[in-house]
Design a protein around this motif. Structure first.
Motif, PDB file in Angstrom:
ATOM      1  N   TYR A 100       0.866  -1.173   0.000  1.00  0.00           N
ATOM      2  CA  TYR A 100       0.000   0.000   0.000  1.00  0.00           C
ATOM      3  C   TYR A 100       0.909   1.231   0.000  1.00  0.00           C
ATOM      4  O   TYR A 100       1.773   1.364   0.866  1.00  0.00           O
ATOM      5  N   ALA A 101       0.718   2.117  -0.975  1.00  0.00           N
ATOM      6  CA  ALA A 101       1.633   3.259  -1.110  1.00  0.00           C
ATOM      7  C   ALA A 101       0.889   4.498  -1.586  1.00  0.00           C
ATOM      8  O   ALA A 101      -0.129   4.416  -2.291  1.00  0.00           O
ATOM      9  N   CYS A 102       1.403   5.645  -1.195  1.00  0.00           N
ATOM     10  CA  CYS A 102       0.888   6.920  -1.688  1.00  0.00           C
ATOM     11  C   CYS A 102       2.021   7.944  -1.686  1.00  0.00           C
ATOM     12  O   CYS A 102       3.045   7.753  -1.019  1.00  0.00           O
ATOM     13  N   LEU A 103       1.821   9.020  -2.440  1.00  0.00           N
ATOM     14  CA  LEU A 103       2.829  10.069  -2.557  1.00  0.00           C
ATOM     15  C   LEU A 103       2.188  11.406  -2.180  1.00  0.00           C
ATOM     16  O   LEU A 103       1.453  11.997  -2.972  1.00  0.00           O
ATOM     17  N   PRO A 104       2.420  11.896  -0.948  1.00  0.00           N
ATOM     18  CA  PRO A 104       1.833  13.172  -0.517  1.00  0.00           C
ATOM     19  C   PRO A 104       2.479  14.369  -1.210  1.00  0.00           C
ATOM     20  O   PRO A 104       3.624  14.312  -1.673  1.00  0.00           O
ATOM     21  N   LEU A 105       1.739  15.453  -1.252  1.00  0.00           N
ATOM     22  CA  LEU A 105       2.245  16.714  -1.796  1.00  0.00           C
ATOM     23  C   LEU A 105       3.129  17.403  -0.750  1.00  0.00           C
ATOM     24  O   LEU A 105       2.773  17.466   0.429  1.00  0.00           O
ATOM     25  N   VAL A 106       4.283  17.918  -1.212  1.00  0.00           N
ATOM     26  CA  VAL A 106       5.172  18.710  -0.365  1.00  0.00           C
ATOM     27  C   VAL A 106       5.163  20.133  -0.913  1.00  0.00           C
ATOM     28  O   VAL A 106       5.552  20.363  -2.063  1.00  0.00           O
ATOM     29  N   GLU A 107       4.727  21.074  -0.132  1.00  0.00           N
ATOM     30  CA  GLU A 107       4.529  22.446  -0.607  1.00  0.00           C
ATOM     31  C   GLU A 107       5.786  23.295  -0.437  1.00  0.00           C
ATOM     32  O   GLU A 107       5.747  24.402   0.092  1.00  0.00           O
ATOM     33  N   GLU A 108       6.932  22.759  -0.873  1.00  0.00           N
ATOM     34  CA  GLU A 108       8.204  23.485  -0.844  1.00  0.00           C
ATOM     35  C   GLU A 108       9.228  22.682  -1.635  1.00  0.00           C
ATOM     36  O   GLU A 108       8.933  21.572  -2.107  1.00  0.00           O
ATOM     37  N   ALA A 109      10.423  23.218  -1.781  1.00  0.00           N
ATOM     38  CA  ALA A 109      11.482  22.498  -2.482  1.00  0.00           C
ATOM     39  C   ALA A 109      11.867  21.245  -1.711  1.00  0.00           C
ATOM     40  O   ALA A 109      11.803  21.211  -0.473  1.00  0.00           O
ATOM     41  N   LEU A 110      12.292  20.204  -2.447  1.00  0.00           N
ATOM     42  CA  LEU A 110      12.605  18.912  -1.817  1.00  0.00           C
ATOM     43  C   LEU A 110      14.071  18.776  -1.434  1.00  0.00           C
ATOM     44  O   LEU A 110      14.451  17.789  -0.813  1.00  0.00           O
ATOM     45  N   GLU A 111      14.887  19.736  -1.803  1.00  0.00           N
ATOM     46  CA  GLU A 111      16.302  19.729  -1.422  1.00  0.00           C
ATOM     47  C   GLU A 111      16.667  21.081  -0.827  1.00  0.00           C
ATOM     48  O   GLU A 111      16.472  22.107  -1.488  1.00  0.00           O
ATOM     49  N   PRO A 112      17.196  21.110   0.408  1.00  0.00           N
ATOM     50  CA  PRO A 112      17.321  19.964   1.318  1.00  0.00           C
ATOM     51  C   PRO A 112      15.947  19.468   1.775  1.00  0.00           C
ATOM     52  O   PRO A 112      14.987  20.233   1.791  1.00  0.00           O
ATOM     53  N   ARG A 113      15.878  18.206   2.113  1.00  0.00           N
ATOM     54  CA  ARG A 113      14.598  17.618   2.461  1.00  0.00           C
ATOM     55  C   ARG A 113      14.027  18.252   3.735  1.00  0.00           C
ATOM     56  O   ARG A 113      14.721  18.324   4.756  1.00  0.00           O
ATOM     57  N   PRO A 114      12.780  18.682   3.653  1.00  0.00           N
ATOM     58  CA  PRO A 114      12.166  19.290   4.837  1.00  0.00           C
ATOM     59  C   PRO A 114      11.842  18.238   5.902  1.00  0.00           C
ATOM     60  O   PRO A 114      11.794  17.035   5.615  1.00  0.00           O
ATOM     61  N   SER A 115      11.601  18.704   7.102  1.00  0.00           N
ATOM     62  CA  SER A 115      11.233  17.794   8.190  1.00  0.00           C
ATOM     63  C   SER A 115       9.888  17.138   7.901  1.00  0.00           C
ATOM     64  O   SER A 115       8.971  17.772   7.354  1.00  0.00           O
ATOM     65  N   LEU A 116       9.776  15.867   8.254  1.00  0.00           N
ATOM     66  CA  LEU A 116       8.514  15.150   8.031  1.00  0.00           C
ATOM     67  C   LEU A 116       7.366  15.788   8.800  1.00  0.00           C
ATOM     68  O   LEU A 116       6.204  15.692   8.385  1.00  0.00           O
ATOM     69  N   LEU A 117       7.670  16.448   9.912  1.00  0.00           N
ATOM     70  CA  LEU A 117       6.622  17.073  10.720  1.00  0.00           C
ATOM     71  C   LEU A 117       5.967  18.238  10.015  1.00  0.00           C
ATOM     72  O   LEU A 117       4.880  18.676  10.401  1.00  0.00           O
ATOM     73  N   THR A 118       6.617  18.758   8.968  1.00  0.00           N
ATOM     74  CA  THR A 118       6.060  19.913   8.245  1.00  0.00           C
ATOM     75  C   THR A 118       5.218  19.498   7.050  1.00  0.00           C
ATOM     76  O   THR A 118       4.742  20.349   6.304  1.00  0.00           O
ATOM     77  N   ILE A 119       5.020  18.180   6.843  1.00  0.00           N
ATOM     78  CA  ILE A 119       4.265  17.674   5.689  1.00  0.00           C
ATOM     79  C   ILE A 119       2.955  17.074   6.190  1.00  0.00           C
ATOM     80  O   ILE A 119       2.911  15.902   6.592  1.00  0.00           O
ATOM     81  N   PRO A 120       1.871  17.834   6.218  1.00  0.00           N
ATOM     82  CA  PRO A 120       0.610  17.337   6.788  1.00  0.00           C
ATOM     83  C   PRO A 120       0.005  16.176   6.016  1.00  0.00           C
ATOM     84  O   PRO A 120      -0.753  15.379   6.572  1.00  0.00           O
ATOM     85  N   GLY A 121       0.333  16.036   4.724  1.00  0.00           N
ATOM     86  CA  GLY A 121      -0.251  14.959   3.938  1.00  0.00           C
ATOM     87  C   GLY A 121       0.226  13.576   4.331  1.00  0.00           C
ATOM     88  O   GLY A 121      -0.402  12.572   3.974  1.00  0.00           O
ATOM     89  N   LEU A 122       1.331  13.477   5.079  1.00  0.00           N
ATOM     90  CA  LEU A 122       1.853  12.163   5.468  1.00  0.00           C
ATOM     91  C   LEU A 122       0.866  11.407   6.349  1.00  0.00           C
ATOM     92  O   LEU A 122       0.547  10.242   6.093  1.00  0.00           O
TER      93      LEU A 122
END
Length: 484
Positions: A100-122
Motif C-alpha cells: 500500500y503506497a501513496c505520494l503526498p504533496l510537499v509544498e516546498e522544495a525537496l532539497e534539502p529535504r524538509p522535516s517530516l513534521l512539516t508535511i501534513p499529507g503524510l
C-alpha cells in the motif's frame, strides 16, 4: 493536505491492483518543488522501483544507495529511485502480500529535504492507506472477492479522496453506498468539484446551525456583546453530472438580517447586495433583508453552502453572576433568565462554574431554584444541570457558599480565572430553532431534474464561548461605554 498518487501493488504475482493519480495536485507539486520536482512514473515503473526498494526482487545483491547502514528506515516514509530521480516522500508498507503506497504533496522544495513534521499529507495519506487495508484485507483468502473489491475501490476512492484530498479514511463505511454511485463518463462536462454522480430518488438534506457567542458583564460601564455565527450544510443526492439546485433561506418579518455572507465556490450567482451586507461598521446601512437565494451545482459529498453572521437584538439567556470573598468562603449568586422568544425545548442546558485557582471544594452549601447541582470529580467545578425546560417564570437561580481546601500540584489551574475574576459558562443546544429565525421549507428548494425530490430540513442553536462574568470584579472586556 493532498496526495499526488495512490497505489495498491501485488508482489506475487506482480501486478498493480489499483492506482489513482491526481493531475491537479501534480501541477501544484511542480510549482512548489521547482527544479527538485520528480514526476510520478508509470504504474509499471513504480511497481518495479517499489519492489526493488523493498528487496522483493530476485536480485539480492548489495546496492549502496538502498542497503547502506545510513539508510536504516524506522518509518513508513521512503525514498524510491525512479528514472527521473528519487521520488520522496513515498508512504508505503506491506501487509499479506500487498503493498500500500501513496505520494503526498510537499509544498516546498525537496532539497534539502524538509522535516517530516512539516508535511501534513503524510498522516492523512497513511490513514487513507490503513482504510484501504481494512477494506481489502478480509478478501485476501478469496481471489474473486479480492478482484471485485479492487475494482470497487476506484469508485469508493472518488468519494473518500476527491481531487487528491482525503476526506474520509474509513473506506468500509462507504461501501454500502456503492450501488448508488456511478463514475461520470469522461465525455460529459462536469464541474471539477463533482467527480461522481448519484443514481436514485433525488433527495436534499439541509441543516442550519447557528452558534451564539456571548460576553455578559452586568455592568453599567461595560457593554455586553453577543453575535450569531451560522452555517448552512447541504447534502444533495441528485442524478446528473451537473444538476442545478436553488436554495432560498427565509426569514420571518421580525427576523434578524444575515450579514458577512460567505458562499461555497459551487454557487453560480448571488445578488451582490447580499455579499455587501457587513457587520464591521455598525453604522453602515447596507443591511440586506433577503430573499437569500443560492443557485448552485452541488458537490457529491456534504458541504457548507454558506456562512453568515447576524446581530440579534438579545441573547437567548441573560445572566448575572456575583462572587464575593468572605474570609475562607466564597459567596456566589447566579441568576439566569430565558428570553421569551424561546419556546422550544433544550436538548441540554447547563451552567458550569469553575474554581481553578483555589484548592478543591471542601464544603458546599448551595441551593438551586430549578434543576440539579453536581460537583466535578476534581472538586473544582460546579455543574448546574438545568435540563430541557426553564420553569414558567423563565427564571432560575443558584445561591450559596463554597469553602476550599489546600491547593495541590495536580489541581487544575487557569490563568484567566484568578481571584474574583471568575465566570459562568453556558452550554446548551436548542433543536429546531435559530436566533435569526432563518429557516428552509419544502418550497425553498428547487431542483431542475425529473422526479419529486425529498427535502429534509433541520436547524439548531448551539452555545459557543458563552460567558457570564463576575459583576463584582474586573473582567476581560471588549468595549467600554463613554457614559457612566
Amino acid at each position: 493536505m493532498a496526495l499526488r498518487a495512490l497505489w495498491v501493488l501485488r508482489h506475487e504475482p506482480r501486478a498493480v491492483l489499483f492506482s489513482r493519480r491526481y493531475p491537479t495536485v501534480e501541477a501544484r507539486a511542480e510549482a512548489f518543488n521547482g527544479s527538485t520536482h520528480v514526476a510520478v512514473p508509470s504504474d509499471s515503473d513504480f511497481l518495479k522501483a517499489m519492489l526493488f526498494e523493498l528487496r522483493l526482487t530476485d536480485d539480492q545483491s548489495f546496492v549502496e544507495h538502498r542497503d547502506t547502514c545510513t539508510r536504516i528506515d524506522h518509518s513508513s516514509v521512503r525514498s524510491v529511485r525512479v528514472e527521473g530521480g528519487d521520488l520522496w516522500p513515498v508512504v508505503a508498507f506491506q501487509k499479506s502480500g500487498l503493498i500500500y503506497a501513496c505520494l503526498p504533496l510537499v509544498e516546498e522544495a525537496l532539497e534539502p529535504r524538509p522535516s517530516l513534521l512539516t508535511i501534513p499529507g503524510l498522516s492523512q495519506g497513511l490513514a487513507l492507506l490503513f482504510g484501504i487495508l481494512d477494506y481489502i484485507s478480509p478478501s485476501r483468502k478469496n481471489e474473486a472477492e479480492l478482484s471485485a473489491k479492487a475494482g470497487q475501490l476506484r469508485t469508493l476512492i472518488i468519494q473518500a479522496c476527491p481531487l487528491g484530498t482525503p476526506l474520509n479514511t474509513n473506506i468500509s463505511s462507504l461501501s454500502s453506498s456503492f450501488d448508488d454511485i456511478q463514475v461520470v463518463p469522461t465525455d460529459v462536462k462536469q464541474p471539477a468539484w463533482r467527480s461522481n454522480t448519484y443514481k436514485g430518488k433525488p433527495q436534499v438534506n439541509v441543516c442550519i446551525t447557528e452558534k451564539v457567542k456571548c460576553m455578559q458583564y452586568d455592568k453599567r460601564d461595560v457593554v455586553d456583546m453577543w453575535q450569531v455565527y451560522g452555517a448552512v450544510n447541504c447534502k444533495c443526492d441528485i442524478e446528473g453530472a451537473a444538476p442545478n439546485v436553488t436554495l432560498t433561506l427565509n426569514l420571518p418579518t421580525n427576523g434578524s438580517p444575515l450579514q458577512d455572507i460567505f458562499v461555497h465556490h459551487c454557487v453560480t450567482s448571488v445578488d451582490p447586495a447580499m455579499l455587501m451586507s457587513s457587520s464591521v461598521n455598525p453604522l453602515d446601512d447596507s443591511v440586506y433583508s433577503g430573499p437569500y437565494k443560492f443557485p448552485f451545482i452541488p458537490p457529491s459529498e456534504s458541504f457548507n453552502l454558506c456562512y453568515y453572521t447576524s446581530q440579534v437584538p438579545v441573547p437567548p439567556i441573560l445572566g448575572c453572576y456575583q462572587l464575593i470573598e468572605e474570609g475562607s468562603q466564597l459567596k456566589i449568586t447566579v441568576n439566569l433568565k430565558l428570553h421569551e422568544s424561546i419556546k422550544n425545548s433544550f436538548e441540554y442546558c447547563e451552567a458550569r462554574i469553575p474554581f481553578f485557582n483555589r484548592g478543591p471544594i471542601a464544603h458546599l452549601e448551595c441551593k438551586v431554584s430549578y434543576g440539579q447541582l453536581d460537583l466535578s470529580r476534581e472538586k473544582s467545578l460546579l455543574v448546574w444541570v438545568i435540563g430541557q425546560k426553564f420553569p414558567k417564570s423563565s427564571e432560575v437561580s443558584l445561591t450559596g457558599t463554597v469553602t476550599f481546601g489546600d491547593i495541590g500540584e495536580e489541581h487544575p489551574t487557569n490563568y484567566v480565572c484568578t481571584g474574583n475574576t471568575a465566570y459562568v459558562k453556558m452550554y446548551f443546544r436548542i433543536p429546531d430553532f435559530t436566533l435569526t429565525g432563518c429557516y428552509v421549507d419544502q418550497h425553498s428548494v428547487q431542483i431542475f431534474t425529473p422526479g419529486k425530490p425529498k427535502i429534509t430540513a433541520s436547524r439548531e442553536l448551539i452555545s459557543s464561548d458563552y460567558y457570564i462574568w463576575n459583576s463584582k470584579a474586573s473582567a476581560p472586556t471588549m468595549y467600554k461605554s463613554l457614559y457612566y
